[in-house]
Design a protein around this motif. Structure first.
Motif, PDB file in Angstrom:
ATOM      1  N   LYS A 151      11.030  11.295  -5.239  1.00  0.00           N
ATOM      2  CA  LYS A 151      11.233  10.262  -4.222  1.00  0.00           C
ATOM      3  C   LYS A 151      11.939   9.039  -4.807  1.00  0.00           C
ATOM      4  CE  LYS A 151       7.529  11.032  -0.900  1.00  0.00           C
ATOM      5  NZ  LYS A 151       8.129  10.557   0.336  1.00  0.00           N
ATOM      6  N   ASN A 152      12.507   9.215  -5.988  1.00  0.00           N
ATOM      7  CA  ASN A 152      13.216   8.137  -6.689  1.00  0.00           C
ATOM      8  C   ASN A 152      12.354   6.941  -7.022  1.00  0.00           C
ATOM      9  OD1 ASN A 152      15.680   9.384  -6.963  1.00  0.00           O
ATOM     10  ND2 ASN A 152      16.290   8.811  -4.883  1.00  0.00           N
ATOM     11  N   VAL A 153      11.073   7.187  -7.259  1.00  0.00           N
ATOM     12  CA  VAL A 153      10.178   6.098  -7.677  1.00  0.00           C
ATOM     13  C   VAL A 153       9.841   6.308  -9.152  1.00  0.00           C
ATOM     14  CG1 VAL A 153       7.854   5.125  -7.405  1.00  0.00           C
ATOM     15  CG2 VAL A 153       9.202   5.707  -5.383  1.00  0.00           C
ATOM     16  N   ILE A 154      10.085   5.278  -9.954  1.00  0.00           N
ATOM     17  CA  ILE A 154       9.692   5.303 -11.376  1.00  0.00           C
ATOM     18  C   ILE A 154       8.444   4.438 -11.490  1.00  0.00           C
ATOM     19  CG2 ILE A 154      10.520   5.025 -13.740  1.00  0.00           C
ATOM     20  CD1 ILE A 154      13.305   4.489 -12.729  1.00  0.00           C
ATOM     21  N   HIS A 155       7.417   4.927 -12.167  1.00  0.00           N
ATOM     22  CA  HIS A 155       6.176   4.151 -12.228  1.00  0.00           C
ATOM     23  C   HIS A 155       6.288   2.982 -13.215  1.00  0.00           C
ATOM     24  CE1 HIS A 155       2.092   2.922 -13.058  1.00  0.00           C
ATOM     25  NE2 HIS A 155       1.777   3.418 -11.872  1.00  0.00           N
ATOM     26  N   ARG A 156       6.724   3.252 -14.431  1.00  0.00           N
ATOM     27  CA  ARG A 156       6.983   2.264 -15.484  1.00  0.00           C
ATOM     28  C   ARG A 156       5.769   1.598 -16.116  1.00  0.00           C
ATOM     29  NH1 ARG A 156      11.535  -1.903 -14.206  1.00  0.00           N
ATOM     30  NH2 ARG A 156       9.917  -2.744 -12.860  1.00  0.00           N
ATOM     31  N   ASP A 157       4.572   1.923 -15.662  1.00  0.00           N
ATOM     32  CA  ASP A 157       3.412   1.261 -16.275  1.00  0.00           C
ATOM     33  C   ASP A 157       2.227   2.220 -16.373  1.00  0.00           C
ATOM     34  OD1 ASP A 157       2.146  -0.849 -17.503  1.00  0.00           O
ATOM     35  OD2 ASP A 157       1.516  -1.798 -15.630  1.00  0.00           O
ATOM     36  N   ILE A 158       2.519   3.446 -16.823  1.00  0.00           N
ATOM     37  CA  ILE A 158       1.440   4.425 -16.988  1.00  0.00           C
ATOM     38  C   ILE A 158       0.633   4.063 -18.236  1.00  0.00           C
ATOM     39  CG2 ILE A 158       0.974   6.862 -17.598  1.00  0.00           C
ATOM     40  CD1 ILE A 158       1.748   6.508 -14.651  1.00  0.00           C
ATOM     41  N   LYS A 159      -0.662   3.907 -18.065  1.00  0.00           N
ATOM     42  CA  LYS A 159      -1.600   3.667 -19.168  1.00  0.00           C
ATOM     43  C   LYS A 159      -3.005   3.864 -18.592  1.00  0.00           C
ATOM     44  CE  LYS A 159      -1.257  -1.291 -18.378  1.00  0.00           C
ATOM     45  NZ  LYS A 159      -0.772  -2.571 -18.860  1.00  0.00           N
ATOM     46  N   PRO A 160      -4.007   4.094 -19.437  1.00  0.00           N
ATOM     47  CA  PRO A 160      -5.345   4.405 -18.908  1.00  0.00           C
ATOM     48  C   PRO A 160      -5.891   3.333 -17.961  1.00  0.00           C
ATOM     49  CG  PRO A 160      -5.273   4.809 -21.265  1.00  0.00           C
ATOM     50  CD  PRO A 160      -3.974   4.148 -20.907  1.00  0.00           C
ATOM     51  N   GLU A 161      -5.502   2.079 -18.158  1.00  0.00           N
ATOM     52  CA  GLU A 161      -5.994   0.975 -17.310  1.00  0.00           C
ATOM     53  C   GLU A 161      -5.517   1.120 -15.864  1.00  0.00           C
ATOM     54  OE1 GLU A 161      -4.712   0.781 -20.277  1.00  0.00           O
ATOM     55  OE2 GLU A 161      -5.413  -0.952 -21.423  1.00  0.00           O
ATOM     56  N   ASN A 162      -4.429   1.853 -15.646  1.00  0.00           N
ATOM     57  CA  ASN A 162      -3.895   2.004 -14.290  1.00  0.00           C
ATOM     58  C   ASN A 162      -4.259   3.344 -13.650  1.00  0.00           C
ATOM     59  OD1 ASN A 162      -2.788  -0.516 -14.292  1.00  0.00           O
ATOM     60  ND2 ASN A 162      -0.783   0.151 -15.023  1.00  0.00           N
ATOM     61  N   LEU A 163      -5.194   4.044 -14.285  1.00  0.00           N
ATOM     62  CA  LEU A 163      -5.579   5.356 -13.759  1.00  0.00           C
ATOM     63  C   LEU A 163      -7.037   5.337 -13.329  1.00  0.00           C
ATOM     64  CD1 LEU A 163      -3.949   7.553 -16.562  1.00  0.00           C
ATOM     65  CD2 LEU A 163      -2.954   6.942 -14.340  1.00  0.00           C
ATOM     66  N   LEU A 164      -7.321   6.028 -12.225  1.00  0.00           N
ATOM     67  CA  LEU A 164      -8.691   6.120 -11.734  1.00  0.00           C
ATOM     68  C   LEU A 164      -9.094   7.588 -11.681  1.00  0.00           C
ATOM     69  CD1 LEU A 164      -8.285   3.520  -8.850  1.00  0.00           C
ATOM     70  CD2 LEU A 164      -9.728   3.187 -10.855  1.00  0.00           C
ATOM     71  N   ILE A 165     -10.368   7.833 -11.383  1.00  0.00           N
ATOM     72  CA  ILE A 165     -10.845   9.216 -11.323  1.00  0.00           C
ATOM     73  C   ILE A 165     -11.410   9.489  -9.932  1.00  0.00           C
ATOM     74  CG2 ILE A 165     -12.448  10.891 -12.331  1.00  0.00           C
ATOM     75  CD1 ILE A 165     -12.151   9.321 -14.985  1.00  0.00           C
ATOM     76  N   GLY A 166     -10.956  10.572  -9.321  1.00  0.00           N
ATOM     77  CA  GLY A 166     -11.346  10.909  -7.949  1.00  0.00           C
ATOM     78  C   GLY A 166     -12.683  11.616  -7.867  1.00  0.00           C
ATOM     79  N   ALA A 167     -13.064  11.992  -6.645  1.00  0.00           N
ATOM     80  CA  ALA A 167     -14.373  12.580  -6.370  1.00  0.00           C
ATOM     81  C   ALA A 167     -14.576  13.900  -7.109  1.00  0.00           C
ATOM     82  CB  ALA A 167     -14.530  12.785  -4.868  1.00  0.00           C
ATOM     83  N   ASN A 168     -13.508  14.628  -7.367  1.00  0.00           N
ATOM     84  CA  ASN A 168     -13.646  15.918  -8.060  1.00  0.00           C
ATOM     85  C   ASN A 168     -13.225  15.831  -9.521  1.00  0.00           C
ATOM     86  OD1 ASN A 168     -14.476  17.281  -5.636  1.00  0.00           O
ATOM     87  ND2 ASN A 168     -12.349  17.022  -4.957  1.00  0.00           N
ATOM     88  N   GLY A 169     -13.277  14.638 -10.069  1.00  0.00           N
ATOM     89  CA  GLY A 169     -12.937  14.452 -11.480  1.00  0.00           C
ATOM     90  C   GLY A 169     -11.438  14.463 -11.735  1.00  0.00           C
ATOM     91  N   GLU A 170     -10.647  14.390 -10.670  1.00  0.00           N
ATOM     92  CA  GLU A 170      -9.199  14.453 -10.857  1.00  0.00           C
ATOM     93  C   GLU A 170      -8.614  13.080 -11.162  1.00  0.00           C
ATOM     94  OE1 GLU A 170     -10.802  14.335  -8.092  1.00  0.00           O
ATOM     95  OE2 GLU A 170      -9.556  13.981  -6.319  1.00  0.00           O
ATOM     96  N   LEU A 171      -7.509  13.106 -11.899  1.00  0.00           N
ATOM     97  CA  LEU A 171      -6.811  11.856 -12.232  1.00  0.00           C
ATOM     98  C   LEU A 171      -6.105  11.312 -10.991  1.00  0.00           C
ATOM     99  CD1 LEU A 171      -4.497  11.238 -15.261  1.00  0.00           C
ATOM    100  CD2 LEU A 171      -3.518  11.094 -12.970  1.00  0.00           C
ATOM    101  N   LYS A 172      -6.138   9.987 -10.832  1.00  0.00           N
ATOM    102  CA  LYS A 172      -5.442   9.342  -9.716  1.00  0.00           C
ATOM    103  C   LYS A 172      -4.651   8.144 -10.260  1.00  0.00           C
ATOM    104  CE  LYS A 172      -7.849  11.065  -5.976  1.00  0.00           C
ATOM    105  NZ  LYS A 172      -7.255  11.632  -4.758  1.00  0.00           N
ATOM    106  N   ILE A 173      -3.364   8.102  -9.997  1.00  0.00           N
ATOM    107  CA  ILE A 173      -2.593   6.911 -10.360  1.00  0.00           C
ATOM    108  C   ILE A 173      -2.962   5.843  -9.344  1.00  0.00           C
ATOM    109  CG2 ILE A 173      -0.297   5.907 -10.689  1.00  0.00           C
ATOM    110  CD1 ILE A 173       0.781   8.663 -11.310  1.00  0.00           C
ATOM    111  N   GLY A 174      -3.391   4.667  -9.845  1.00  0.00           N
ATOM    112  CA  GLY A 174      -3.968   3.694  -8.929  1.00  0.00           C
ATOM    113  C   GLY A 174      -3.210   2.392  -8.784  1.00  0.00           C
ATOM    114  N   ASP A 175      -2.140   2.223  -9.517  1.00  0.00           N
ATOM    115  CA  ASP A 175      -1.518   0.906  -9.537  1.00  0.00           C
ATOM    116  C   ASP A 175       0.003   1.071  -9.587  1.00  0.00           C
ATOM    117  OD1 ASP A 175      -0.585  -1.674 -10.351  1.00  0.00           O
ATOM    118  OD2 ASP A 175      -2.603  -2.110 -11.090  1.00  0.00           O
TER     119      ASP A 175
END
Ligand SMILES: Nc1ncnc2c1ncn2[C@@H]1O[C@H](COP(=O)(O)OP(=O)(O)OP(=O)(O)O)[C@@H](O)[C@H]1O
Length: 309
Positions: A151-175
């Motif tokens: 979708k032509n979106v670059i995140h540019r700030d991937i790091k553990p502080e910007n990641l959350l964990i969903g109901a089934n233990g899955e990784l979620k990009i949150g920021d």
């Protein structure tokens, strides 16, 4: 007639926050449509609360931002972009932004709730993740970023502080605070940690979607080791190490993950392994299979013990 809040509609039309700043109220909902629960955390510009709609009892996380703080921090445009981008992303490993509204003083973002909390906290508690868990997270983040890049979106700030964990233990990009629509020729100065910056950004050059490939290489290392590869005592040393992709693995990091990390932490952005390459990497596939087998075994043991009782 008043809108019923039980089905939260994604944003259809982004109202300029600049304008919202002068309006008293706006958006499809108001804070009165929600029951506010416990605080989930605090950010630089406001707080996040667990909430549910009064009608339908739909759970969400509400981020409350103070307009005055956004303006004095000079981040209105950044927020506007974050809202515009995140509201159009629908992926199981990306926190959904359902809707937003505002009143005289505050802006409210209604987000998908991540019951597992912060990835950063989990990593701090566990010190490092096992190979099967790290590989599963790597697959999930590669899948989410592949969707963003399409979708032509670059995140540019991937790091553990910007990641959350969903109901089934899955990784979620949150920021999506630093994300942009590609291509981006802007030179960017960023605040916060430098550990995840790629060589091209450290050198102030134009960058592409490949910045996210570098960042997930750093992330994979941090998942397995508990700290990022370019962490040094002084910032100048971190920069120098990043520019040459100079780092060492602790002995216990095996050949499989070393191969993946090495292929992502390439100074030349064009040489970095693609997201498809990450999702099909032999170590990732082997670890996912190991995990699935272990889960199946656990399930069998559980069924057997229930039968014996
Ligand atoms: N969707 C969510 N589900 C569960 N918890 C969340 C959610 N969003 C945020 N949180 C919690 O709220 C905290 C604050 O979030 P927020 O996005 O405001 O700030 P931040 O990104 O951590 O910090 P900063 O403002 O410095 O970027 C997070 O660290 C997290 O613990």
């Amino acid at each position: 007639m008043e809108e019923k809040p039980q089905v939260l509609q994604p944003i259809n039309r982004l109202e300029r926050l600049g304008r919202s700043n002068t309006s008293q109220k706006g958006g499809k909902f108001s804070i009165n449509d929600f029951e506010i629960g416990r605080p989930l955390g605090k950010g630089k510009f406001g707080s996040v609360y667990l909430a549910r709609t009064k009608e339908g009892h739909f759970h969400a996380a509400i981020k409350v931002l103070f307009k005055s703080q956004l303006i004095s921090g000079g981040v209105e445009h950044q927020l506007e972009r974050e809202i515009e981008i995140q509201s159009h992303l629908h992926h199981p490993n990306i926190i959904r932004l359902y809707t937003y509204f505002w009143d005289a003083k505050k802006i409210y973002l209604v987000l998908e709730y991540a019951p597992g909390g912060e990835m950063y906290k989990q990593l701090t508690i566990k010190e490092k993740f096992s190979e099967p868990i790290a590989a599963k997270y790597m697959y999930e983040i590669a899948d989410a970023l592949s969707y963003c890049h399409r979708k032509n979106v670059i995140h540019r700030d991937i790091k553990p502080e910007n990641l959350l964990i969903g109901a089934n233990g899955e990784l979620k990009i949150g920021d999506f605070g630093w994300s942009v629509h590609a291509p981006s020729n802007k030179r960017q100065t960023m605040c916060g940690t430098m550990d995840y910056l790629p060589p091209e950004m450290v050198s102030g050059q134009a960058h592409s979607a490949a910045v996210d490939l570098w960042a997930i290489g750093v992330l994979c290392f941090e998942f397995l080791v508990g700290k990022p590869p370019f962490e040094r005592q002084h910032q100048a040393e971190t920069y120098a190490a990043i520019k040459e992709a100079k780092f060492t693995y602790p002995e216990y990091v095996k050949r499989g993950p070393r191969d993946l990390i090495g292929k992502l932490l390439q100074v030349d952005p064009k040489k970095r392994l693609s997201l498809d390459g990450v999702m099909n990497h032999s170590w990732i596939l082997a670890m996912i299979e190991t995990r699935q087998k272990a889960e199946k075994q656990q399930q069998l043991e559980k069924t057997a013990s229930l039968r014996n009782h």
